[in-house]
Write an enzyme that holds these catalytic residues in place. Structure first.
Site, short mmCIF file in Angstrom:
data_model
loop_
_atom_site.label_atom_id
_atom_site.label_comp_id
_atom_site.label_asym_id
_atom_site.label_seq_id
_atom_site.Cartn_x
_atom_site.Cartn_y
_atom_site.Cartn_z
N ASN A 190 0.80 -1.21 0.00
CA ASN A 190 0.00 0.00 0.00
C ASN A 190 0.85 1.28 0.00
O ASN A 190 1.69 1.46 0.86
CB ASN A 190 -0.91 -0.03 1.22
CG ASN A 190 -1.68 -1.33 1.29
OD1 ASN A 190 -2.52 -1.61 0.46
ND2 ASN A 190 -1.36 -2.16 2.28
N ARG A 236 -0.50 -6.18 8.78
CA ARG A 236 -1.84 -5.95 8.26
C ARG A 236 -1.78 -6.00 6.74
O ARG A 236 -0.79 -5.58 6.14
CB ARG A 236 -2.36 -4.56 8.65
CG ARG A 236 -2.41 -4.26 10.13
CD ARG A 236 -2.69 -2.78 10.31
NE ARG A 236 -2.85 -2.36 11.68
CZ ARG A 236 -2.52 -1.15 12.13
NH1 ARG A 236 -2.03 -0.25 11.28
NH2 ARG A 236 -2.71 -0.84 13.39
N CYS A 237 -2.86 -6.43 6.12
CA CYS A 237 -2.91 -6.37 4.66
C CYS A 237 -2.92 -4.92 4.19
O CYS A 237 -2.55 -4.63 3.04
CB CYS A 237 -4.12 -7.12 4.13
SG CYS A 237 -5.69 -6.56 4.79
N THR A 238 -3.35 -4.00 5.06
CA THR A 238 -3.39 -2.58 4.70
C THR A 238 -2.18 -1.80 5.21
O THR A 238 -2.17 -0.57 5.17
CB THR A 238 -4.67 -1.92 5.26
OG1 THR A 238 -4.73 -2.15 6.68
CG2 THR A 238 -5.91 -2.49 4.59
#
Length: 486
Positions: free
Chosen positions: A225, A253-255
């Site tokens: 990101n 986190r994926c974000t």
């Protein structure tokens, strides 16, 4: 440390079979009544919030403040969806023929197999489980096998909320056994929908498997990101956002922030301020007020060690007194706690000088490491924001509305923040990514209903005769040669 006996492929298949038997009865329960079960789940979670949060912190090392926020996300999700049981609206549609009515309905998909990761062990599962159950589906949930205590606690809360026996089941199993069990369940026709949160590599395999059965899974995958810092940005705010985005939950986190993409005019000042913030960030005991605690599990620590090998000679490393694991031999100045070797604690790492041809730019790095790249033009910033092929979350820091809207138009990410971090979700906003981050499916809010319902169309002809669409349609005569005289 919790111990659990893991099931195998047969265990998973048997759970899917049982769910398939239970689902018709659950779907016949009126949707507003199913919504009441979701309301009761929210109340149970709220009444057990502190115990659940502490269990999360104990089992995966998430700072207690973040754990409490995660539990609140479950409560918010239940609060939103309890009313959706009264709003599973269809439509009445006018027919082109007389004495005929057209309708649309939302119907459950059937049995949903939900597979989730352990970095958000209750919040992310709730994004699937709550709407799936509300919509009348039976659910088989496979949580991360390294969070058995959290999974058992959450499963018990769901079962005590009024969900009938068999409608919801939880199976602890490892990845290969789950995949094998799912493959058999799909072959047997006892699974109708797959939801998965995890790595892009596994998501690709699940997508292929579901595609063989003409199913479209809900895939929420990895991210790289970007956080773009324009020359007009509030740098203190940008640093605060980068610190939380990059190092909250130890970057797991994926974000999480992958690369800060900073305009060359403010690059040096941003790096100086960011470095200062990271050096001073409290890291350690997750029961105390820290930015992050240990890595979730040894497997993540081992993988993170490999990603540190991506640092090259042209990079400049900042952020801590050492690189890698925090130990007595490689201490972190200001470490919060008595013994850094009591967990998998890692130094925060800023890597400046990242380029588009670096592996550190292209690959998701699940840990406390943030890259910094420079740009001169807006087009260069967009190219860096999109070039890795992920498309989950993104952020831009600017005081110019034109920059904000241009970024929104051109970034490939499914989620965009302006003057806010790349991390953070709300229960009523769609969550999901594109490209290597997912297949375009969305969770949360009303948008997730399309994952767990199918549209059914009905026409009801009460004319007493067969009326054929497109053929028995009345015509209105018109004089299309008419012209207005001047």
């Amino acid at each position: 440390m919790s111990e659990a006996h893991l099931g195998d492929a047969e265990t998973f298949l048997q759970a899917c079979r049982a769910a398939n038997v239970a689902q018709p009865a659950w779907s016949s329960v009126p949707a507003p009544v199913r919504g009441r079960a979701i309301q009761q789940l929210g109340r149970l979670v709220e009444d057990n919030a502190e115990a659940l949060a502490r269990l999360i912190t104990h089992e995966i090392g998430k700072p207690i403040k973040e754990s409490r926020g995660e539990v609140q996300e479950v409560i918010d999700t239940c609060s939103f969806f309890l009313g959706e049981g009264r709003r599973l609206y269809g439509m009445t549609v006018p027919s082109e023929m007389p004495d005929k009515q057209l309708f649309t309905f939302r119907v459950p998909v059937g049995v949903a197999a939900i597979i989730t990761a352990g970095n958000f062990p209750v919040a992310v599962p709730s994004w699937y489980l709550v709407p799936a159950l509300l919509c009348g589906n039976a659910v088989v949930w496979k949580p991360a096998e390294y969070t058995p205590a959290i999974a058992e606690a959450f499963a018990q809360l769901i079962l005590h909320a009024g969900i009938p026996v068999g409608t919801f089941q939880m199976v602890l199993a490892d990845g290969p056994e789950t995949f094998a069990g799912l493959e058999r369940a799909l072959d047997e026709g006892v699974v109708d929908k797959v939801g998965f949160t995890g790595s892009t590599v596994v998501g690709e395999r699940l997508g292929e498997l579901c595609g063989r059965h003409l199913q479209t899974p809900c895939l929420e995958l990895g991210g790289k990101n970007p956080l773009v810092v324009m020359p007009d940005a509030d740098l203190d705010l940008a640093v605060e956002g980068a610190l939380f985005s990059g190092f909250g939950t130890a970057g797991q986190r994926c974000t999480s922030l992958g690369t800060a993409i900073v305009h060359r005019d403010v690059h040096d000042e941003f790096v100086d301020r960011f470095t200062k913030a990271v050096v001073e960030a409290p890291i350690g005991d997750p029961t105390r007020d820290v930015v992050y605690g240990p890595m979730i599990d040894q497997r993540f620590a081992d993988r993170y060690e490999d990603w540190l090998e991506l640092i090259r000679d042209h990079h400049h490393v900042h952020g801590s007194s050492a690189l890698g694991r925090i130990t007595r031999a490689a201490p972190r100045e200001g470490f919060v706690g008595d013994d850094p070797e009591a967990g998998f604690f890692y130094h925060p790492t800023i890597v400046d000088g990242v380029r588009a041809d670096d592996d550190l730019y292209r690959l998701e790095t699940f840990g406390p490491i943030v890259g910094v790249a420079s740009f001169d033009t807006f087009d260069e910033a967009i190219a860096l924001a999109n070039g890795h092929g992920y498309g989950l979350s993104s952020s831009i820091y600017t005081t110019n509305p034109l920059h904000a809207f241009r970024f929104r138009e051109r970034v490939s990410a499914g989620m965009v923040s302006v003057n806010n971090s790349t991390s953070g979700a709300e229960a009523h906003l769609p969550f999901g990514g594109n490209g290597r981050s997912g297949n375009g499916s969305r969770q949360s809010g009303v948008w997730v209903l399309d994952q767990f319902t199918r549209w059914q169309a009905m026409n009801w002809d009460y004319s007493g005769r067969l009326q054929k669409a497109q053929m028995d349609v009345a015509e209105l005569s018109a004089d299309l040669t008419y012209r207005v005289r001047e």
